[in-house]
Design a protein around this motif. Structure first.
Motif, short mmCIF file in Angstrom:
data_model
loop_
_atom_site.label_atom_id
_atom_site.label_comp_id
_atom_site.label_asym_id
_atom_site.label_seq_id
_atom_site.Cartn_x
_atom_site.Cartn_y
_atom_site.Cartn_z
N LEU A 243 0.80 -1.10 -0.01
CA LEU A 243 0.11 0.03 0.04
C LEU A 243 0.94 1.02 -0.08
CD1 LEU A 243 -2.76 1.29 0.26
CD2 LEU A 243 -2.51 1.09 2.59
N ALA A 244 1.94 1.17 0.81
CA ALA A 244 2.91 2.46 0.72
C ALA A 244 3.39 2.66 -0.57
CB ALA A 244 4.00 2.06 1.85
N VAL B 295 1.26 6.93 -6.52
CA VAL B 295 0.52 8.09 -7.00
C VAL B 295 0.86 9.40 -6.65
CG1 VAL B 295 -1.74 8.94 -6.19
CG2 VAL B 295 -1.54 6.55 -6.56
N LEU B 296 1.71 9.57 -5.80
CA LEU B 296 2.16 10.89 -5.32
C LEU B 296 3.38 11.16 -6.53
CD1 LEU B 296 3.15 10.68 -1.55
CD2 LEU B 296 1.20 12.09 -2.57
N ASP B 297 3.93 10.13 -7.23
CA ASP B 297 4.72 10.58 -8.40
C ASP B 297 3.98 11.18 -9.52
OD1 ASP B 297 7.17 9.56 -7.26
OD2 ASP B 297 6.89 7.86 -7.93
N LEU B 298 2.61 10.57 -9.76
CA LEU B 298 1.93 11.29 -10.65
C LEU B 298 1.50 12.77 -10.31
CD1 LEU B 298 -0.39 7.86 -11.45
CD2 LEU B 298 1.42 9.02 -12.97
N VAL B 299 1.07 12.82 -9.04
CA VAL B 299 0.65 14.24 -8.68
C VAL B 299 1.79 15.05 -8.86
CG1 VAL B 299 0.07 15.50 -6.78
CG2 VAL B 299 -0.95 13.40 -6.95
N ASP B 300 3.12 14.78 -8.58
CA ASP B 300 4.32 15.58 -8.76
C ASP B 300 4.24 15.98 -10.12
OD1 ASP B 300 6.59 16.89 -8.55
OD2 ASP B 300 7.85 15.39 -7.90
N LEU B 301 4.15 14.93 -10.94
CA LEU B 301 4.30 15.12 -12.56
C LEU B 301 3.10 16.21 -12.95
CD1 LEU B 301 5.99 14.39 -15.07
CD2 LEU B 301 4.48 12.47 -15.49
N TYR B 302 1.93 15.86 -12.34
CA TYR B 302 0.82 16.71 -12.91
C TYR B 302 0.97 18.39 -12.65
CZ TYR B 302 -4.10 18.34 -13.13
OH TYR B 302 -5.25 19.11 -13.43
N ILE B 303 1.60 18.43 -11.45
CA ILE B 303 1.67 20.02 -10.83
C ILE B 303 2.81 20.58 -11.72
CG2 ILE B 303 2.59 21.27 -8.88
CD1 ILE B 303 1.46 19.18 -7.22
N VAL C 295 7.60 7.44 4.75
CA VAL C 295 8.08 7.73 3.53
C VAL C 295 7.15 8.38 2.81
CG1 VAL C 295 9.27 6.95 1.58
CG2 VAL C 295 9.83 5.69 3.75
N VAL C 296 5.99 8.06 2.88
CA VAL C 296 4.52 8.49 2.10
C VAL C 296 4.39 9.91 2.69
CG1 VAL C 296 2.40 8.25 1.59
CG2 VAL C 296 3.74 6.34 1.87
N ALA C 297 4.45 10.13 4.15
CA ALA C 297 4.38 11.51 4.71
C ALA C 297 5.55 12.46 4.18
CB ALA C 297 4.30 11.45 6.18
N ASP C 298 6.57 12.04 4.13
CA ASP C 298 7.94 12.77 3.82
C ASP C 298 7.75 13.34 2.26
OD1 ASP C 298 8.92 12.61 6.44
OD2 ASP C 298 10.29 11.04 5.77
N LYS C 299 7.45 12.34 1.35
CA LYS C 299 7.19 12.90 0.02
C LYS C 299 6.05 13.57 -0.10
CE LYS C 299 7.15 10.63 -4.43
NZ LYS C 299 8.25 11.21 -4.85
N ALA C 300 4.95 13.38 0.49
CA ALA C 300 3.82 14.31 0.23
C ALA C 300 4.18 15.60 0.90
CB ALA C 300 2.43 13.68 1.03
N GLY C 301 4.98 15.91 2.10
CA GLY C 301 5.23 17.02 2.66
C GLY C 301 6.07 17.71 1.60
N VAL D 7 -4.87 20.96 -2.25
CA VAL D 7 -4.20 21.22 -1.02
C VAL D 7 -4.69 20.23 0.15
CG1 VAL D 7 -4.03 23.29 0.55
CG2 VAL D 7 -3.97 23.53 -1.75
N VAL D 8 -5.97 20.16 0.57
CA VAL D 8 -6.50 19.58 1.85
C VAL D 8 -6.09 18.06 1.46
CG1 VAL D 8 -8.73 18.90 2.80
CG2 VAL D 8 -8.40 21.18 1.92
N PRO D 9 -6.54 17.39 0.31
CA PRO D 9 -5.93 15.84 0.31
C PRO D 9 -4.60 15.88 0.64
CG PRO D 9 -7.28 16.48 -1.61
CD PRO D 9 -7.06 17.95 -0.98
N LEU D 10 -3.47 16.38 0.15
CA LEU D 10 -2.14 16.29 0.47
C LEU D 10 -1.99 16.51 2.02
CD1 LEU D 10 -0.34 18.03 -2.36
CD2 LEU D 10 -0.27 15.47 -1.77
N LEU D 11 -2.80 17.59 2.62
CA LEU D 11 -2.57 17.56 4.19
C LEU D 11 -3.17 16.34 5.00
CD1 LEU D 11 -3.28 21.39 4.50
CD2 LEU D 11 -1.24 20.14 4.80
N LYS D 12 -4.15 15.88 4.46
CA LYS D 12 -4.73 14.66 4.99
C LYS D 12 -3.77 13.39 4.86
CE LYS D 12 -9.64 16.16 4.93
NZ LYS D 12 -10.97 16.02 4.58
N VAL D 13 -3.31 13.36 3.69
CA VAL D 13 -2.43 12.00 3.55
C VAL D 13 -1.16 12.26 4.50
CG1 VAL D 13 -0.43 11.13 1.76
CG2 VAL D 13 -2.84 11.75 1.14
#
Length: 477
Positions: free
Chosen positions: A105-106, A112-120, A151-157, A133-139
């Motif tokens: 799952l991690a 998914v975060l890689d896709l978000v980074d590429l999209y931005i 690791v997921v929290a660090d990458k999302a941050g 903004v809100v979904p990333l903070l919840k993650v």
């Protein structure tokens, strides 16, 4: 007699075998009691019966004697049946499976975060990026407390802080999404009141400032000043004032000071909406720590040179209230009152030292009666024991007296340097000026000459000490 002895021996052997079987059964029951289901189903019974074959005991019949040779034959079949029984997952295997699923799952969330980074990165001007903004903070909030999800929290941050909130080419066509963005801002404010750490509060504050920057950067409908663009000042003002009141009046509060200090530092025009509340909470806050923080934020706000979002009536009310509070605190300091801590008195002296030039710059000394109440108290304040013990407080008192006696000067404009053109209508030099070389009274610029490196002459090698001794010997001879 021999037959009796044989029967007794057989009975003792059977009892010994029964004891061994009982021990084996106890071991099996102990192993199965480690978390497995000990219920025996009909399928397992049928497998045992097929393994035993003819030696299986029926319910109507009594137990039949089985020889050792027959037992060895059915041993393999029984082992296979019990293997199938013990092949069920134990507690250790279950824990291992759960760990593997968490890791999978991690890894999925990281992709998914890689896709978000590429999209931005590829579409920074898309309006829908602002809804991340809100979904990333919840993650970040749900993943930071799990070992497998750190690791997921660090990458999302990092994506939230360095990529999303630092977009320069954001969307400038958000007229249809203004209300939606203000709703997202309210969600961030609700998350700020539940922040569990300083790092999370800093991220939430960064997200709020990002939305404010985007709303200010778009042209509004004319209802707000051009300074704020599409931003609804009343909504932002109300949200920050409610959180500040909660921070100053409730003991068990999860809010952090950075939510307000970052607003004052980066958007001081909106920070002035907290001026009246900060002036009141310097005295009425629930804890000495909160009072000191209110003094620090107020001095930070007075030190910022910017336009205020306050009306003239609100500004006059703030000036008169701050003047009365300053007089109250200085009076208690001069009377050796132990109502407040020395740290609070020090911060309040800093507020007074920045409040006086602020009022003089606005030319509203009449609201403070020309600071007569403060100037009369400063002489007694300097003689108090609290000020005498602290060198920093003595310096602050001297600065306040200096500010009271001085006039605020307007900032001088820098004179632009004029380049000499050599025209005939140029002004002549002054009498005390240095002599000039030109005919029209201007200094002639000497042409720049490139310095060329001169080649040094070749230096002959110096004779060594041995050769010099030989020469001396020759001269002496």
């Amino acid at each position: 007699d021999d037959d009796d002895d044989d029967d007794a021996g057989n009975q003792s052997d059977q009892e010994g075998d029964n004891e061994v079987d009982d021990d084996d059964d106890d071991e099996v029951s102990d192993e199965e009691s480690g978390g497995e289901d000990t219920t025996i189903d009909d399928e397992f019974r049928n497998k045992i019966r097929t393994a035993l074959g003819e030696t299986a005991v029926k319910e109507e019949e009594s137990e039949s004697d089985v020889s050792d040779s027959e037992m060895f034959k059915i041993d393999a079949a029984l082992a296979q049946a019990f293997k199938l029984r013990t092949g069920r997952p134990t507690t250790k295997t279950k824990m291992k499976i759960q760990k593997e699923t968490r890791q999978q799952l991690a890894h999925f969330k990281l992709r998914v975060l890689d896709l978000v980074d590429l999209y931005i990165k590829l579409q920074p001007e898309n309006v829908f990026i602002l809804s991340l903004v809100v979904p990333l903070l919840k993650v970040i909030r749900t993943s930071v407390n799990s070992k497998d999800m750190v690791v997921v929290a660090d990458k999302a941050g990092t994506i939230f802080r360095n990529k999303l909130c630092h977009i320069r080419k954001y969307s400038h066509n958000i007229t249809d999404h203004v209300d939606n963005l203000h709703d997202i801002f309210k969600q961030l404010m609700s998350l700020a009141s539940k922040a569990s750490s300083l790092q999370e509060a800093m991220l939430i504050s960064t997200g709020c400032l990002f939305l404010i920057r985007v709303l200010r950067g778009n042209l509004g409908d004319g209802s707000e000043p051009d300074l704020f663009g599409c931003l609804k000042v009343k909504v932002i003002k109300k949200a920050y004032q409610e959180l500040l009141t909660e921070f100053m009046t409730k003991r068990n509060c999860n809010l952090h000071v950075c939510l307000f200090t970052l607003l004052i530092e980066r958007v001081p025009e909106l920070g002035w909406c907290l001026a009246g509340h900060l002036s009141r909470f310097t005295v009425d806050a629930i804890q000495p720590y909160r009072q000191i923080q209110a003094c620090k934020m107020l001095s930070q706000l007075l030190n910022r040179k910017s336009e205020t979002c306050l009306k003239s009536s609100e500004l006059d009310k703030f000036i008169s209230a701050t003047n009365n509070i300053s007089h109250q605190v200085l009076k208690s300091l001069s009377e050796e009152d132990t109502k407040w801590k020395p740290q609070f008195y020090l911060e309040m002296l800093n507020v007074v030292g920045k409040f006086i030039p602020f009022v003089k710059k606005l030319e509203k000394q009449s609201l403070c009666e020309d600071f007569t109440n403060i100037s009369d108290l400063m002489a007694t304040v300097e003689q108090s024991n609290t000020v005498a013990k602290s060198n920093v407080m003595r310096i602050s008192c001297k600065l306040i007296k200096k500010v009271l006696n001085s006039n605020v000067e307007k900032p001088r404009r820098k004179r632009k340097k004029t380049v000499s053109t050599g025209d005939e209508g140029a002004a002549p030099p002054s009498s005390g000026a240095t002599p000039v070389n030109g005919t029209n009274g201007h200094r002639e610029e000497k042409p720049k000459v490139k310095k060329t490196k001169l080649h040094k002459p070749e230096v002959l090698l110096k004779p060594t000490k041995k050769t010099s001794k030989r020469k001396k010997n020759e001269t002496t001879a």
